[in-house]
Design a protein around this motif. Structure first.
Motif, mmCIF file in Angstrom:
data_model
loop_
_atom_site.group_PDB
_atom_site.id
_atom_site.type_symbol
_atom_site.label_atom_id
_atom_site.label_comp_id
_atom_site.label_asym_id
_atom_site.label_seq_id
_atom_site.Cartn_x
_atom_site.Cartn_y
_atom_site.Cartn_z
ATOM 1 N N CYS A 5 31.766 -11.440 9.799
ATOM 2 C CA CYS A 5 31.499 -10.596 8.626
ATOM 3 C C CYS A 5 30.174 -9.893 8.805
ATOM 4 C CB CYS A 5 31.503 -11.464 7.362
ATOM 5 S SG CYS A 5 31.056 -10.560 5.865
ATOM 6 N N THR A 10 29.575 -14.699 8.479
ATOM 7 C CA THR A 10 30.553 -15.785 8.564
ATOM 8 C C THR A 10 31.592 -15.435 9.607
ATOM 9 O OG1 THR A 10 30.223 -16.296 6.231
ATOM 10 C CG2 THR A 10 32.208 -17.163 7.271
ATOM 11 N N TYR A 12 35.287 -16.040 11.682
ATOM 12 C CA TYR A 12 36.664 -16.474 11.450
ATOM 13 C C TYR A 12 37.451 -16.365 12.753
ATOM 14 C CZ TYR A 12 35.430 -15.683 6.560
ATOM 15 O OH TYR A 12 34.822 -15.720 5.346
ATOM 16 N N CYS A 28 36.003 -10.642 3.674
ATOM 17 C CA CYS A 28 35.392 -11.946 3.869
ATOM 18 C C CYS A 28 35.740 -12.851 2.699
ATOM 19 C CB CYS A 28 33.875 -11.808 4.016
ATOM 20 S SG CYS A 28 33.034 -13.414 4.252
#
Length: 261
Positions: A5, A10, A12, A28
């Protein structure tokens, strides 16, 4: 494929094939920021989609061979003497076994004494226990002789019609006598009113104040029924099981309870 993000950093892990051929918009889950995520390069996708065995083989070919293990030094079973001092052999002190047998025996004695005392108290103070905790009456009945009630007799049973507030009331009095040689726990008493052809017209249950009777002991009772059926010609008094008494109470609202006259 791993995406990050731009707002909160963050990361993923996602399937790379879902972003082919031109990428797609993602959001996000942590901060709610949305952006357009482009697909990975073709070489990266092919590498990430390759089977784990191929990736492991590729890493094994590129990595340098591991160094040979260092030889282990032999250690002496006994520590070396320092400053030329003589080694003193270590002696093992024998461990004396605990006297567990005596403790186990004492525990069993205490347990037997506790169980015996509890059983004696439950049997000796049956009436007091049932009076304080009525639910135990069924438990006491289960430990009594099954035919103990056969030695119980209804005696001096009388009935008469009275009037209260202008309504007829059937009053029944009598005694329950223990003619046997053992103490018997009393069960609920049921009164059946019957007609000319011995058919049952009405019934109700009640309890006497005493919970149990010893040999030759007796308990007086009186029970009343307001507005009894006028066609009643006979009555039957008998002991019933707890389940049958509960069913009778549910089916006959306001059944009279036994009491001393």
């Amino acid at each position: 494929m791993i995406i990050t993000c731009p707002s909160c950093a963050t990361r993923y892990t996602v399937e790379a094939s879902g972003f082919l051929p031109a990428g797609r918009k993602v959001r996000c889950a942590k901060c709610g920021h949305s952006w357009h995520q482009a697909p990975e390069e073709a070489d990266d996708i092919a590498w990430s989609d390759a089977p784990p065995e191929e990736r492991r083989e590729a890493r094994d070919e590129d990595a340098p061979p591991p160094p040979p293990p260092a030889p282990k030094k032999k250690q002496s079973a006994r520590p070396a003497a320092e400053n030329g001092a003589e080694e003193t052999p270590m002696r093992r002190t024998p461990v004396k076994p605990r006297k567990a047998g005596a403790l186990v025996a004492a525990g069993w004695i205490l347990l037997i004494a506790f169980v015996g005392g509890t059983a004696f108290g439950v049997a000796a103070y049956q009436a007091e226990i049932v009076k304080f905790w009525p639910a135990t009456q069924t438990l006491y009945a289960a430990f009594n002789e099954p035919d103990g009630l056969d030695k119980m007799a209804f005696k001096n049973v009388t009935y008469k019609y009275e009037f209260e507030d202008g309504l007829p009331v059937l009053a029944i009095r009598g005694e329950i006598v223990n003619e046997g040689g053992a103490r018997v726990t009393l069960r609920p008493v049921q009164v059946d009113l019957r007609g000319e052809a011995r058919e049952q017209l009405y019934h109700w249950t009640f309890r006497v104040p005493e919970t149990a009777l010893g040999p030759s002991e007796r308990a007086e009772f009186v029970t009343r029924l307001s507005s009894p059926p006028l066609e009643a010609r006979d009555l039957v008094i008998r002991f019933v099981e707890e389940e049958e008494a509960a069913h009778a109470r549910n089916g006959v609202p306001g059944a009279a309870q036994g009491a001393r006259p």
